[in-house]
Design a protein around this motif. Sequence first.
Motif, PDB file in Angstrom:
ATOM      1  N   GLY A   1       0.788  -1.224   0.000  1.00 34.18           N
ATOM      2  CA  GLY A   1       0.000   0.000   0.000  1.00 34.18           C
ATOM      3  C   GLY A   1       0.819   1.271   0.000  1.00 34.18           C
ATOM      4  N   PHE A   2       2.144   1.129  -0.070  1.00 39.90           N
ATOM      5  CA  PHE A   2       3.026   2.291  -0.064  1.00 39.90           C
ATOM      6  C   PHE A   2       3.912   2.257  -1.303  1.00 39.90           C
ATOM      7  CE2 PHE A   2       1.630   1.816   4.214  1.00 39.90           C
ATOM      8  CZ  PHE A   2       1.558   3.099   4.722  1.00 39.90           C
ATOM      9  N   PRO A   3       4.333   3.470  -1.767  1.00 36.32           N
ATOM     10  CA  PRO A   3       4.292   4.777  -1.095  1.00 36.32           C
ATOM     11  C   PRO A   3       2.938   5.457  -1.187  1.00 36.32           C
ATOM     12  CG  PRO A   3       5.280   5.030  -3.245  1.00 36.32           C
ATOM     13  CD  PRO A   3       5.045   3.555  -3.067  1.00 36.32           C
ATOM     14  N   ARG A   4       2.769   6.457  -0.320  1.00 33.57           N
ATOM     15  CA  ARG A   4       1.613   7.342  -0.346  1.00 33.57           C
ATOM     16  C   ARG A   4       2.122   8.779  -0.347  1.00 33.57           C
ATOM     17  NH1 ARG A   4      -3.398   5.545   1.438  1.00 33.57           N
ATOM     18  NH2 ARG A   4      -3.767   7.511   2.557  1.00 33.57           N
ATOM     19  N   ARG A   5       1.307   9.670  -0.890  1.00 30.58           N
ATOM     20  CA  ARG A   5       1.695  11.077  -0.885  1.00 30.58           C
ATOM     21  C   ARG A   5       1.710  11.614   0.544  1.00 30.58           C
ATOM     22  NH1 ARG A   5       2.405  14.072  -5.235  1.00 30.58           N
ATOM     23  NH2 ARG A   5       1.909  13.158  -7.274  1.00 30.58           N
ATOM     24  N   ILE A   6       2.728  12.366   0.869  1.00 28.29           N
ATOM     25  CA  ILE A   6       2.834  12.944   2.211  1.00 28.29           C
ATOM     26  C   ILE A   6       1.620  13.799   2.531  1.00 28.29           C
ATOM     27  CG2 ILE A   6       4.167  14.569   3.618  1.00 28.29           C
ATOM     28  CD1 ILE A   6       6.677  13.603   2.105  1.00 28.29           C
ATOM     29  N   THR A   7       1.148  14.544   1.568  1.00 29.52           N
ATOM     30  CA  THR A   7       0.026  15.457   1.809  1.00 29.52           C
ATOM     31  C   THR A   7      -1.282  14.732   2.082  1.00 29.52           C
ATOM     32  OG1 THR A   7      -0.277  15.588  -0.602  1.00 29.52           O
ATOM     33  CG2 THR A   7       1.025  17.331   0.463  1.00 29.52           C
ATOM     34  N   MET A   8      -1.355  13.445   1.767  1.00 25.57           N
ATOM     35  CA  MET A   8      -2.586  12.693   2.008  1.00 25.57           C
ATOM     36  C   MET A   8      -2.802  12.423   3.490  1.00 25.57           C
ATOM     37  SD  MET A   8      -2.530   9.890  -1.087  1.00 25.57           S
ATOM     38  CE  MET A   8      -3.973   9.053  -0.432  1.00 25.57           C
ATOM     39  N   ASP A   9      -1.727  12.199   4.231  1.00 26.52           N
ATOM     40  CA  ASP A   9      -1.861  11.735   5.607  1.00 26.52           C
ATOM     41  C   ASP A   9      -1.231  12.657   6.645  1.00 26.52           C
ATOM     42  OD1 ASP A   9      -3.139   9.294   4.767  1.00 26.52           O
ATOM     43  OD2 ASP A   9      -1.175   8.587   4.131  1.00 26.52           O
ATOM     44  N   TRP A  10      -0.277  13.484   6.235  1.00 25.12           N
ATOM     45  CA  TRP A  10       0.396  14.394   7.159  1.00 25.12           C
ATOM     46  C   TRP A  10      -0.133  15.807   6.890  1.00 25.12           C
ATOM     47  CZ3 TRP A  10       3.628  12.004  10.664  1.00 25.12           C
ATOM     48  CH2 TRP A  10       4.019  10.696  10.357  1.00 25.12           C
ATOM     49  N   ARG A  11      -1.213  16.137   7.570  1.00 24.22           N
ATOM     50  CA  ARG A  11      -1.979  17.341   7.263  1.00 24.22           C
ATOM     51  C   ARG A  11      -1.137  18.600   7.394  1.00 24.22           C
ATOM     52  NH1 ARG A  11      -5.907  20.450  10.238  1.00 24.22           N
ATOM     53  NH2 ARG A  11      -5.658  19.063  12.025  1.00 24.22           N
ATOM     54  N   GLY A  12      -1.170  19.428   6.358  1.00 23.81           N
ATOM     55  CA  GLY A  12      -0.518  20.727   6.368  1.00 23.81           C
ATOM     56  C   GLY A  12       0.945  20.713   5.975  1.00 23.81           C
ATOM     57  N   VAL A  13       1.563  19.537   5.876  1.00 21.77           N
ATOM     58  CA  VAL A  13       2.997  19.461   5.605  1.00 21.77           C
ATOM     59  C   VAL A  13       3.264  19.712   4.129  1.00 21.77           C
ATOM     60  CG1 VAL A  13       5.015  17.939   5.599  1.00 21.77           C
ATOM     61  CG2 VAL A  13       3.400  17.878   7.516  1.00 21.77           C
ATOM     62  N   GLU A  14       4.267  20.516   3.858  1.00 22.81           N
ATOM     63  CA  GLU A  14       4.688  20.799   2.489  1.00 22.81           C
ATOM     64  C   GLU A  14       5.857  19.880   2.142  1.00 22.81           C
ATOM     65  OE1 GLU A  14       5.724  24.891   2.424  1.00 22.81           O
ATOM     66  OE2 GLU A  14       3.797  25.571   3.222  1.00 22.81           O
ATOM     67  N   SER A  15       5.693  19.091   1.103  1.00 26.34           N
ATOM     68  CA  SER A  15       6.763  18.166   0.706  1.00 26.34           C
ATOM     69  C   SER A  15       7.622  18.802  -0.397  1.00 26.34           C
ATOM     70  CB  SER A  15       6.138  16.861   0.208  1.00 26.34           C
ATOM     71  OG  SER A  15       5.285  17.104  -0.912  1.00 26.34           O
ATOM     72  N   PRO A  16       8.881  18.342  -0.494  1.00 25.60           N
ATOM     73  CA  PRO A  16       9.554  17.356   0.361  1.00 25.60           C
ATOM     74  C   PRO A  16       9.977  17.983   1.683  1.00 25.60           C
ATOM     75  CG  PRO A  16      11.075  18.193  -1.291  1.00 25.60           C
ATOM     76  CD  PRO A  16       9.745  18.811  -1.613  1.00 25.60           C
ATOM     77  N   ILE A  17      10.150  17.143   2.702  1.00 25.31           N
ATOM     78  CA  ILE A  17      10.539  17.656   4.008  1.00 25.31           C
ATOM     79  C   ILE A  17      12.067  17.668   4.124  1.00 25.31           C
ATOM     80  CG2 ILE A  17       8.418  16.789   5.026  1.00 25.31           C
ATOM     81  CD1 ILE A  17      10.127  14.616   6.408  1.00 25.31           C
ATOM     82  N   ASP A  18      12.563  18.421   5.099  1.00 26.88           N
ATOM     83  CA  ASP A  18      14.006  18.463   5.371  1.00 26.88           C
ATOM     84  C   ASP A  18      14.426  17.378   6.354  1.00 26.88           C
ATOM     85  OD1 ASP A  18      14.275  20.704   3.752  1.00 26.88           O
ATOM     86  OD2 ASP A  18      14.002  22.112   5.420  1.00 26.88           O
ATOM     87  N   ALA A  19      13.610  17.180   7.406  1.00 25.57           N
ATOM     88  CA  ALA A  19      13.997  16.248   8.469  1.00 25.57           C
ATOM     89  C   ALA A  19      12.762  15.813   9.242  1.00 25.57           C
ATOM     90  CB  ALA A  19      15.004  16.904   9.423  1.00 25.57           C
ATOM     91  N   ALA A  20      12.919  14.720   9.983  1.00 31.07           N
ATOM     92  CA  ALA A  20      11.854  14.224  10.857  1.00 31.07           C
ATOM     93  C   ALA A  20      12.481  13.841  12.190  1.00 31.07           C
ATOM     94  CB  ALA A  20      11.155  13.025  10.224  1.00 31.07           C
ATOM     95  N   LEU A  21      11.700  13.988  13.252  1.00 29.64           N
ATOM     96  CA  LEU A  21      12.186  13.724  14.606  1.00 29.64           C
ATOM     97  C   LEU A  21      11.081  13.058  15.402  1.00 29.64           C
ATOM     98  CD1 LEU A  21      14.144  14.212  17.074  1.00 29.64           C
ATOM     99  CD2 LEU A  21      13.002  16.441  17.335  1.00 29.64           C
TER     100      LEU A  21
END
Length: 559
Positions: free
Chosen positions: A335-355
């Motif tokens: 079922g992956f990949p999925r678009r970041i904008t589909m599930d991570w509300r408000g996030v602008e892709s691509p991202i720089d980092a995650a923590l």
Amino acid sequence: MYCTLECIASSFMVLIFLGGSDNVKLDVSTTSDGTNYLIKYGYLVPQDPKTGALRSEESVKQAIREFQQLAGLPVTGDLDPNTKEMMSLPRCGVPDNIGIGRKSKRKKRYALQGSKWAKTDLTYKIAEFSQDLQKGQTELEVDRALKVWSEVTPLRFTRKQIGPVDIEVKFVRRSHGDGNPFDGRGRTLAHAFFPQYGGDAHFDEEEPWTIAVSTGVNLFQVAAHEFGHSLGLAHSDVSTALMAPFYRGFQRSFTLDADDVGAIQELYGPPNNVKPGIRAEPPKPVPTSGDPVISIPAICRDPQFDSITQNADGFTYVFKGDYYYRLNGYGIDTGFPRRITMDWRGVESPIDAALHWDNGYTFLFKGENYWKFYNFRLIYARKISEGFRGVPNNIEAAFVWGGNGKTYFIKGNEYWRYSDNKVDSRYPKPMSVWRGIPNGIDSAFKWKNGRTYFFNGRQYYRFHDSNFRVDDGYPRDVGNWWLGCPSQSQIEHFDSLEKEHGAGIFASHGNIQNEDDVAGEQFLSVGAADTSSADDISLQRTIIARSLLTLVLTVLVNS
């Protein structure tokens, strides 16, 4: 509020585990003899407020004895420290007087509520899902919880998507239409109905539901307990039983107690010869050409990614460009990949980092902004300068170091240490401090084994926290060991075979190695039952590898 008087009086609603990450313990010290607790959970009858009658000391002692018997404590009749401690534990809100006590003449330690299903083929559906867990994750955990019971009985459960069912599962908040409202995070986690009242199970959406991690509230274990009530079981006085009234927290290796098995088999009998389990409605057939299809994910051809992190649900996630991937024990999950904008509300892709922090919160960074999530629920979005004082914009990696539990940010050839809501003094410092770690780090994170991993292009490094250097045998290939990809030489060979014999000649199962092959890593799928032994996993990989080899050889021989 633990349970309304109406709930206690009717005794058909099962209210489970009070507690979680914000446990509220019942204060047994409000009365010196614990009578409030004993009344609340059915060991003493409430006094008529219109009279001034006194209880005898012996009636209170007898009630304490009954509680101690159910709790597996020495039966003394005294409210000793162990008894008080047991009374303060998170527990089920339903009274314990179903099947126990002076009037029950109980011969077995488990208890049956008195109703059961008249059939063994039951249907269920998840009518409302949690916003904090993905739909597929929730379905998997509910399936696993029901399978706990189908493995030891003739019961069969079929999941349906629409239409009437026997057991309906919902994640709901506060008042939700059944007269028994939830009370917010940290108190009553869920409730269920016995078979004669429908068997439905409701889960409080405000709780921090998690999968296969020690933090939050474990959905699988709570659901398995609830479904025991849905099938007709009351509480057991065996402390190790699933149906004991006290919530024991997350258990990595879960099995039913013999007491649970005896109880459910008294209602439904032992399993038939038919293999037990969960059945889903068969999907509509998808037309195919009949030929095996090669399926090498695009990320395998360029396994460099923007960031990698864990989430409160226990899964590992990789971010690359506009997409994100969920990893299981063998690579990229279905079922992956999925678009970041589909599930991570408000996030602008691509991202720089995650923590990811151990308290369950996950942060995604881009430019001067960051987004704070609990699982996939957005908490807020802010400027980095507002929420992480002293941390620069446009960071390249962020991680919690297992060596001291502090948060670190990387940008270029420097890093910043963050604690107590600010960057520590004398930072930034050069990355050369981290012996063996190259410049140009793309991502870093602390994995579930407590070790810190640094990713640089197509390679990654595991850091030894005690020796403060890179472990021997590193760097390794990201595609092979984290994404389950074939090696680059294998991909090139597959491509040449495809050109020679035509497109779509076989299916690729990926590379049969990952970080679980290293002692102590335990790279298992968190969404599945974490019960496979190392030998089982090795055997599974051997089977997959042999299947792939056989398939390739068959193609070549028949070409």
